[in-house]
Design a protein around this motif. Structure first.
Motif, mmCIF file in Angstrom:
data_model
loop_
_atom_site.group_PDB
_atom_site.id
_atom_site.type_symbol
_atom_site.label_atom_id
_atom_site.label_comp_id
_atom_site.label_asym_id
_atom_site.label_seq_id
_atom_site.Cartn_x
_atom_site.Cartn_y
_atom_site.Cartn_z
ATOM 1 N N ALA A 106 0.953 -1.200 -0.185
ATOM 2 C CA ALA A 106 -0.049 0.164 -0.071
ATOM 3 C C ALA A 106 1.103 1.151 -0.045
ATOM 4 N N THR A 107 2.195 1.137 0.567
ATOM 5 C CA THR A 107 2.980 2.084 0.657
ATOM 6 C C THR A 107 3.831 2.573 -0.219
ATOM 7 N N SER A 108 4.544 1.365 -0.765
ATOM 8 C CA SER A 108 5.785 1.426 -1.523
ATOM 9 C C SER A 108 5.582 2.291 -2.538
ATOM 10 N N THR A 109 6.955 2.912 -2.851
ATOM 11 C CA THR A 109 7.251 3.628 -3.965
ATOM 12 C C THR A 109 7.260 2.821 -5.232
ATOM 13 N N GLY A 110 6.968 1.413 -5.263
ATOM 14 C CA GLY A 110 6.591 0.525 -6.255
ATOM 15 C C GLY A 110 5.355 0.768 -6.991
ATOM 16 N N GLY A 111 4.559 1.123 -6.301
ATOM 17 C CA GLY A 111 3.316 1.696 -6.783
ATOM 18 C C GLY A 111 2.062 0.796 -7.286
ATOM 19 N N ALA A 112 2.151 -0.240 -6.550
ATOM 20 C CA ALA A 112 1.132 -1.362 -6.972
ATOM 21 C C ALA A 112 -0.155 -0.624 -6.618
ATOM 22 N N ALA A 113 -1.195 -1.410 -7.345
ATOM 23 C CA ALA A 113 -2.497 -1.232 -7.210
ATOM 24 C C ALA A 113 -3.056 -2.598 -6.558
ATOM 25 N N VAL A 114 -4.382 -2.658 -5.951
ATOM 26 C CA VAL A 114 -4.909 -3.877 -5.673
ATOM 27 C C VAL A 114 -5.825 -4.364 -7.246
ATOM 28 N N LEU A 115 -5.025 -5.377 -7.732
ATOM 29 C CA LEU A 115 -5.893 -6.198 -8.787
ATOM 30 C C LEU A 115 -6.860 -7.294 -7.878
ATOM 31 N N MET A 116 -7.873 -7.282 -8.386
ATOM 32 C CA MET A 116 -8.862 -8.150 -7.857
ATOM 33 C C MET A 116 -9.473 -8.907 -9.235
ATOM 34 N N LEU A 164 1.120 8.160 3.291
ATOM 35 C CA LEU A 164 1.258 6.611 3.167
ATOM 36 C C LEU A 164 0.998 5.794 2.077
ATOM 37 N N ASP A 165 0.881 6.810 0.900
ATOM 38 C CA ASP A 165 1.095 5.943 -0.287
ATOM 39 C C ASP A 165 2.023 6.850 -0.981
ATOM 40 N N ARG A 166 3.456 5.964 -1.361
ATOM 41 C CA ARG A 166 4.359 6.816 -1.871
ATOM 42 C C ARG A 166 4.765 6.392 -3.213
ATOM 43 N N GLY A 167 3.712 5.620 -4.123
ATOM 44 C CA GLY A 167 4.066 5.229 -5.386
ATOM 45 C C GLY A 167 4.729 6.132 -6.140
ATOM 46 N N THR A 168 6.056 6.121 -6.698
ATOM 47 C CA THR A 168 6.382 7.067 -7.408
ATOM 48 C C THR A 168 5.895 7.382 -8.916
ATOM 49 N N VAL A 169 5.397 6.201 -9.568
ATOM 50 C CA VAL A 169 4.708 6.718 -10.677
ATOM 51 C C VAL A 169 3.406 5.890 -10.526
ATOM 52 N N GLY A 170 3.067 5.053 -9.744
ATOM 53 C CA GLY A 170 1.820 4.346 -9.554
ATOM 54 C C GLY A 170 1.139 3.936 -10.943
ATOM 55 N N HIS A 171 -0.178 3.589 -10.985
ATOM 56 C CA HIS A 171 -0.674 3.047 -12.320
ATOM 57 C C HIS A 171 -2.164 3.422 -12.298
ATOM 58 N N PRO A 172 -2.866 3.622 -13.484
ATOM 59 C CA PRO A 172 -4.285 3.907 -13.227
ATOM 60 C C PRO A 172 -5.193 2.801 -12.660
#
Lengths: 349, 75
Positions: A106-116, A164-172
């Motif tokens: 949830a927090t990582s710079t890796g920018g993950a979303a929750v795939l369901m 507490l969400d530090r995604g560097t680029v994240g994604h849509p």
């Protein structure tokens, strides 16, 4: 339902003011939300058979308890129909599992979303898209259930961008990232059945995930040919080489080509596992691993994931087109986060 | 940050260190544990691509602050 709703009430002039009020409070993902009236929140709880004070989840490393009422409030805001509520609840329960490990993904710079990933009869019954334009907009069930989960993360658990969400680029996919498996057309065992559930049960799987990476193969008429293109793309996909799992989504044309050769999901997993390995020498040369290249590094192979089972194969996507995709999990390693599957429960008496 | 907070809660002195771009995140994490005034240290970002000599230098610079925080505690 007897328990009173505990959430604070706000008086607003009209619907437009209510929508703007939600913006002012910082409760939205940037898109307008549906103002959560008591009646709508009640309908959401009733559809899931939940009392408002029922604790749905406790996020240990944030010390936050998530009540059914707060899930319902955010499901209303996301635009969910009441019958979607059990899916949102199951997904939030999954995020609280130690195996998913909330804080990291949830927090990582890796920018993950929750795939369901939704499996079982509920997917077709509620109109989840498992076909054309799989990850695209246009389906209320896909768009709003994932959005509801993200709003819970934001508004209840405090997963705010920049804090507490530090995604560097994240994604849509952080808006919503929900698909269903196309069980009706799939030649393979449904994903939830592979994970020990019954075919007639409905299940949601959550995985901390990067965006979908599309790959192309229009030339091959064999399973091996299609999957060779996939593996060539996947093994160099460009993240940190620390992914614990991948999802491989095989769409109509590729699904049929692979199935025609008699390959099962286990065959696909084995092939992908064996053909996506990189030598340590390569990983060092492209500066993803520290240290000088040694002669042994040339022949020491590193698999993308710990085991073939960590490649989750899903049948979904459009009927036409020589495209499928793969989705890397968040690169925190298996100890940090793994996909979690949860039964979608109907708790109504 | 969380490890430091948990150590302190267990009565073991701890000094959490973040790189400067994560100061806000550190404060938010401490806040979520009910410790809005939790003290921690900060280093210039980034560190992952530094040489060993540069890292040693960073460490030498911050050691006095670590010692001070460990001795002073969160009071």
């Amino acid at each position: 339902m007897t328990t009173q709703l505990a959430s604070k009430r706000y008086a607003v002039e009209d619907l437009n003011h209510a929508i703007e009020f939600c913006y002012q409070q910082g409760w939205t993902d940037g898109l307008p939300v549906v103002p959560p009236t008591e009646r709508a929140v009640r309908a959401m709880l009733d559809a899931a058979g939940l009392e408002p004070d029922k604790q749905v989840a406790f996020i240990t490393n944030r010390q936050v308890a998530v009540s059914a009422e707060k899930v319902a409030v955010n499901a209303v805001m996301a635009g969910c129909l009441p019958e979607y509520m059990p899916i949102v609840v199951a997904a939030v329960e999954a995020l609280a599992e130690p195996k998913w490990g909330y804080h990291g993904p949830a927090t990582s710079t890796g920018g993950a979303a929750v795939l369901m990933i939704v499996n079982g009869p509920i997917a077709a019954r509620l109109g989840f898209n498992s076909g054309d334009n799989l990850f695209g907009p246009g389906w209320r069930a896909n768009a709003t259930t994932g959005r509801a989960v993200r709003l819970v993360m934001r508004n209840v658990i405090g997963t705010l961008p920049g804090a507490l969400d530090r995604g560097t680029v994240g994604h849509p996919g952080k808006y919503s990232y929900v698909i269903a498996e196309n069980e009706a057309d799939s030649p393979w065992t449904p994903f939830h059945v592979e994970r020990g559930f019954k075919a007639e049960q409905s299940v949601v799987t959550v995985m901390a995930a990067e965006g979908p990476h599309q790959f192309y193969n229009q030339l091959s008429s064999t399973a091996k040919g299609v999957l060779t293109s996939l593996c060539d793309d996947m093994k160099h996909h460009g993240s940190t080489n620390g992914q614990p799992q991948y999802v491989v989504v095989l769409a109509g044309e590729h699904m049929r080509t692979i199935a025609r050769d008699g390959w099962s999901k286990a065959d696909i997993q084995k092939f992908v596992f064996e053909n996506t390995q990189n030598s340590l020498a390569h990983i060092k040369r492209v500066e993803r691993l520290a240290g000088a290249v040694t002669p042994e590094d040339e022949t020491t192979m590193r698999p993308l994931v710990p085991s073939p089972e960590d490649v989750h194969v899903i049948a979904a996507g459009g009927r036409a087109g020589a495209f499928s995709c793969y989705i890397p999990a968040w690169a925190g390693g298996k100890k940090s986060s793994q996909s979690v599957s949860k039964l979608i429960q109907d708790r109504r008496a | 940050m969380l490890d430091g907070i948990l150590f302190e809660k267990a009565g073991i002195p701890a000094a959490s260190i973040v790189t400067d771009v994560f100061e806000g995140t550190g404060h938010a994490m401490a806040q979520s544990w009910g410790l809005p005034d939790y003290k921690f240290l900060s280093l210039p970002h980034p560190i992952a691509n530094l040489s060993e000599a540069q890292l040693d230098q960073r460490a030498r610079e911050i050691v006095p602050e670590i010692v001070k925080l460990l001795l002073q505690g969160q009071e």
